[in-house]
Design a protein around this motif. Structure first.
Motif, PDB file in Angstrom:
ATOM      1  N   GLU A   1      19.213  40.584   4.106  1.00 13.00           N
ATOM      2  CA  GLU A   1      19.663  41.529   5.124  1.00 13.00           C
ATOM      3  C   GLU A   1      20.983  42.210   4.762  1.00 13.00           C
ATOM      4  OE1 GLU A   1      19.622  38.996   8.576  1.00 13.00           O
ATOM      5  OE2 GLU A   1      17.514  39.464   9.018  1.00 13.00           O
ATOM      6  N   ALA A   2      21.850  41.521   4.020  1.00 10.62           N
ATOM      7  CA  ALA A   2      23.149  42.088   3.653  1.00 10.62           C
ATOM      8  C   ALA A   2      23.085  42.977   2.415  1.00 10.62           C
ATOM      9  CB  ALA A   2      24.163  40.960   3.417  1.00 10.62           C
ATOM     10  N   VAL A   3      22.258  42.609   1.440  1.00  5.48           N
ATOM     11  CA  VAL A   3      22.282  43.288   0.148  1.00  5.48           C
ATOM     12  C   VAL A   3      21.152  44.299  -0.025  1.00  5.48           C
ATOM     13  CG1 VAL A   3      22.164  42.920  -2.350  1.00  5.48           C
ATOM     14  CG2 VAL A   3      23.452  41.323  -0.922  1.00  5.48           C
ATOM     15  N   TYR A   4      19.940  43.930   0.316  1.00  2.44           N
ATOM     16  CA  TYR A   4      18.781  44.746  -0.030  1.00  2.44           C
ATOM     17  C   TYR A   4      18.730  46.125   0.631  1.00  2.44           C
ATOM     18  CZ  TYR A   4      16.904  41.044  -2.897  1.00  2.44           C
ATOM     19  OH  TYR A   4      16.738  40.129  -3.898  1.00  2.44           O
ATOM     20  N   PRO A   5      19.234  46.302   1.872  1.00  5.72           N
ATOM     21  CA  PRO A   5      19.199  47.653   2.448  1.00  5.72           C
ATOM     22  C   PRO A   5      20.018  48.682   1.650  1.00  5.72           C
ATOM     23  CG  PRO A   5      19.484  46.042   4.179  1.00  5.72           C
ATOM     24  CD  PRO A   5      19.644  45.309   2.868  1.00  5.72           C
ATOM     25  N   LYS A   6      20.907  48.228   0.811  1.00  6.95           N
ATOM     26  CA  LYS A   6      21.680  49.139  -0.034  1.00  6.95           C
ATOM     27  C   LYS A   6      20.830  49.700  -1.173  1.00  6.95           C
ATOM     28  CE  LYS A   6      25.837  46.469   0.905  1.00  6.95           C
ATOM     29  NZ  LYS A   6      26.820  45.546   0.349  1.00  6.95           N
ATOM     30  N   TYR A   7      19.720  49.042  -1.494  1.00  6.05           N
ATOM     31  CA  TYR A   7      18.900  49.406  -2.647  1.00  6.05           C
ATOM     32  C   TYR A   7      17.470  49.808  -2.296  1.00  6.05           C
ATOM     33  CZ  TYR A   7      22.650  47.189  -5.277  1.00  6.05           C
ATOM     34  OH  TYR A   7      23.875  46.862  -5.799  1.00  6.05           O
ATOM     35  N   TYR A   8      16.972  49.343  -1.150  1.00  2.00           N
ATOM     36  CA  TYR A   8      15.567  49.528  -0.807  1.00  2.00           C
ATOM     37  C   TYR A   8      15.415  50.142   0.577  1.00  2.00           C
ATOM     38  CZ  TYR A   8      14.427  46.298  -4.639  1.00  2.00           C
ATOM     39  OH  TYR A   8      14.298  45.694  -5.860  1.00  2.00           O
ATOM     40  N   PRO A   9      14.295  50.857   0.813  1.00  4.06           N
ATOM     41  CA  PRO A   9      14.013  51.364   2.158  1.00  4.06           C
ATOM     42  C   PRO A   9      13.616  50.213   3.095  1.00  4.06           C
ATOM     43  CG  PRO A   9      12.199  51.868   0.674  1.00  4.06           C
ATOM     44  CD  PRO A   9      13.290  51.267  -0.170  1.00  4.06           C
ATOM     45  N   ALA A  10      13.622  50.499   4.391  1.00  3.32           N
ATOM     46  CA  ALA A  10      13.393  49.472   5.418  1.00  3.32           C
ATOM     47  C   ALA A  10      12.083  48.712   5.223  1.00  3.32           C
ATOM     48  CB  ALA A  10      13.438  50.099   6.804  1.00  3.32           C
ATOM     49  N   GLY A  11      11.016  49.407   4.868  1.00  2.00           N
ATOM     50  CA  GLY A  11       9.727  48.738   4.681  1.00  2.00           C
ATOM     51  C   GLY A  11       9.771  47.711   3.564  1.00  2.00           C
ATOM     52  N   ALA A  12      10.488  48.007   2.502  1.00  2.00           N
ATOM     53  CA  ALA A  12      10.608  47.072   1.381  1.00  2.00           C
ATOM     54  C   ALA A  12      11.466  45.869   1.774  1.00  2.00           C
ATOM     55  CB  ALA A  12      11.200  47.774   0.168  1.00  2.00           C
ATOM     56  N   VAL A  13      12.509  46.101   2.560  1.00  2.00           N
ATOM     57  CA  VAL A  13      13.347  44.986   3.025  1.00  2.00           C
ATOM     58  C   VAL A  13      12.521  44.044   3.894  1.00  2.00           C
ATOM     59  CG1 VAL A  13      15.376  44.329   4.388  1.00  2.00           C
ATOM     60  CG2 VAL A  13      15.491  46.321   2.848  1.00  2.00           C
ATOM     61  N   ARG A  14      11.719  44.612   4.793  1.00  2.00           N
ATOM     62  CA  ARG A  14      10.848  43.763   5.627  1.00  2.00           C
ATOM     63  C   ARG A  14       9.852  42.988   4.772  1.00  2.00           C
ATOM     64  NH1 ARG A  14      11.521  48.117   9.031  1.00  2.00           N
ATOM     65  NH2 ARG A  14       9.614  49.147   8.373  1.00  2.00           N
ATOM     66  N   PHE A  15       9.347  43.622   3.697  1.00  2.00           N
ATOM     67  CA  PHE A  15       8.436  42.937   2.780  1.00  2.00           C
ATOM     68  C   PHE A  15       9.124  41.720   2.172  1.00  2.00           C
ATOM     69  CE2 PHE A  15       6.717  41.973  -1.354  1.00  2.00           C
ATOM     70  CZ  PHE A  15       5.346  41.990  -1.157  1.00  2.00           C
ATOM     71  N   PHE A  16      10.377  41.893   1.688  1.00  2.00           N
ATOM     72  CA  PHE A  16      11.127  40.771   1.110  1.00  2.00           C
ATOM     73  C   PHE A  16      11.294  39.644   2.129  1.00  2.00           C
ATOM     74  CE2 PHE A  16      12.975  43.707  -2.150  1.00  2.00           C
ATOM     75  CZ  PHE A  16      12.711  42.929  -3.260  1.00  2.00           C
ATOM     76  N   LEU A  17      11.650  39.998   3.357  1.00  2.00           N
ATOM     77  CA  LEU A  17      11.834  38.974   4.387  1.00  2.00           C
ATOM     78  C   LEU A  17      10.539  38.203   4.639  1.00  2.00           C
ATOM     79  CD1 LEU A  17      14.096  40.994   6.831  1.00  2.00           C
ATOM     80  CD2 LEU A  17      14.770  38.977   5.492  1.00  2.00           C
ATOM     81  N   GLU A  18       9.421  38.908   4.672  1.00  2.00           N
ATOM     82  CA  GLU A  18       8.126  38.251   4.877  1.00  2.00           C
ATOM     83  C   GLU A  18       7.737  37.415   3.654  1.00  2.00           C
ATOM     84  OE1 GLU A  18       4.534  36.979   6.494  1.00  2.00           O
ATOM     85  OE2 GLU A  18       6.296  37.814   7.470  1.00  2.00           O
ATOM     86  N   HIS A  19       8.008  37.944   2.476  1.00  2.00           N
ATOM     87  CA  HIS A  19       7.665  37.240   1.237  1.00  2.00           C
ATOM     88  C   HIS A  19       8.428  35.918   1.117  1.00  2.00           C
ATOM     89  CE1 HIS A  19       6.283  36.740  -2.870  1.00  2.00           C
ATOM     90  NE2 HIS A  19       7.527  36.601  -3.265  1.00  2.00           N
ATOM     91  N   HIS A  20       9.641  35.884   1.634  1.00  2.00           N
ATOM     92  CA  HIS A  20      10.472  34.677   1.566  1.00  2.00           C
ATOM     93  C   HIS A  20      10.566  34.004   2.930  1.00  2.00           C
ATOM     94  CE1 HIS A  20      11.565  35.561  -2.526  1.00  2.00           C
ATOM     95  NE2 HIS A  20      11.979  36.767  -2.181  1.00  2.00           N
ATOM     96  N   LYS A  21       9.440  33.946   3.624  1.00  2.00           N
ATOM     97  CA  LYS A  21       9.423  33.362   4.960  1.00  2.00           C
ATOM     98  C   LYS A  21       9.607  31.845   4.898  1.00  2.00           C
ATOM     99  CE  LYS A  21       4.400  33.475   5.169  1.00  2.00           C
ATOM    100  NZ  LYS A  21       3.254  34.089   5.841  1.00  2.00           N
ATOM    101  N   PRO A  22      10.027  31.241   6.012  1.00  2.00           N
ATOM    102  CA  PRO A  22      10.327  29.799   6.043  1.00  2.00           C
ATOM    103  C   PRO A  22       9.195  28.910   5.548  1.00  2.00           C
ATOM    104  CG  PRO A  22      11.120  30.840   8.041  1.00  2.00           C
ATOM    105  CD  PRO A  22      10.343  31.888   7.289  1.00  2.00           C
ATOM    106  N   GLU A  23       7.948  29.252   5.861  1.00  2.00           N
ATOM    107  CA  GLU A  23       6.825  28.405   5.454  1.00  2.00           C
ATOM    108  C   GLU A  23       6.722  28.317   3.930  1.00  2.00           C
ATOM    109  OE1 GLU A  23       6.440  31.116   7.482  1.00  2.00           O
ATOM    110  OE2 GLU A  23       6.309  30.102   9.419  1.00  2.00           O
ATOM    111  N   LYS A  24       6.964  29.424   3.255  1.00  2.00           N
ATOM    112  CA  LYS A  24       6.898  29.422   1.785  1.00  2.00           C
ATOM    113  C   LYS A  24       8.045  28.612   1.193  1.00  2.00           C
ATOM    114  CE  LYS A  24       4.439  33.737   0.965  1.00  2.00           C
ATOM    115  NZ  LYS A  24       4.488  35.028   0.276  1.00  2.00           N
ATOM    116  N   ILE A  25       9.225  28.770   1.779  1.00  2.00           N
ATOM    117  CA  ILE A  25      10.372  28.010   1.288  1.00  2.00           C
ATOM    118  C   ILE A  25      10.129  26.518   1.500  1.00  2.00           C
ATOM    119  CG2 ILE A  25      12.835  27.547   1.640  1.00  2.00           C
ATOM    120  CD1 ILE A  25      13.120  30.585   2.283  1.00  2.00           C
TER     121      ILE A  25
END
Length: 150
Positions: free
Chosen positions: A22-46
């Motif tokens: 949330e702090a770093v990725y919005p500087k480099y990626y559009p909102a849809g890509a940031v949401r993708f990263f958040l979903e990709h690294h969701k708690p269940e996967k971790i």
């Protein structure tokens, strides 16, 4: 100190990953890509990776300051808390992960986000594949699969 993550820490690891994205990725990626990263690294996967013994944490001054996941010969989910970036903690995690993998493989692979690509190139990684994923809002997530050989 870098050590294997304990299952009791998965919520702290998840919070660190989320806050960093949330702090770093919005500087480099559009909102849809940031949401993708958040979903990709969701708690269940971790949690699944912690339970599988693939996740390591770095403590600095008694606080969990970074994490890395090692999956066979791939470095994944390497994050340093935003306030710790630029202090060498990421380098420590990379050194640790590479040393672990080079103990049983001649090749290390990783998926490089835009913010980290120049760091990986300086460490001797080379682009092997370019990938592009269509995310919501019609946004794209672009990244490189990179590789380093002994």
């Amino acid at each position: 100190m870098i050590r294997k993550a304990d299952v009791k820490e998965y919520d702290v690891i998840t919070a660190l990953v989320r806050k960093t994205i949330e702090a770093v990725y919005p500087k480099y990626y559009p909102a849809g890509a940031v949401r993708f990263f958040l979903e990709h690294h969701k708690p269940e996967k971790i949690l699944a990776d912690v339970n599988a013994g693939k996740v390591y944490v770095l403590e600095s001054d008694g606080v969990l300051a970074g994490t890395v996941t090692i999956d066979e010969n791939e470095i994944a989910r390497l994050f340093v808390k935003p306030s710790g970036q630029g202090s060498g903690l990421g380098r420590q995690l990379m050194d640790f992960a590479e040393n672990m993998i080079f103990g049983y493989s001649e090749t290390v692979r990783l998926a490089s986000s835009l913010p980290a690509k120049s760091i990986y190139i300086k460490r001797g990684y080379r682009e092997k594949e370019y990938r592009k994923i269509l995310t919501d809002n019609g946004d794209f997530l672009c990244y490189d699969v990179m590789e380093k050989v002994i």
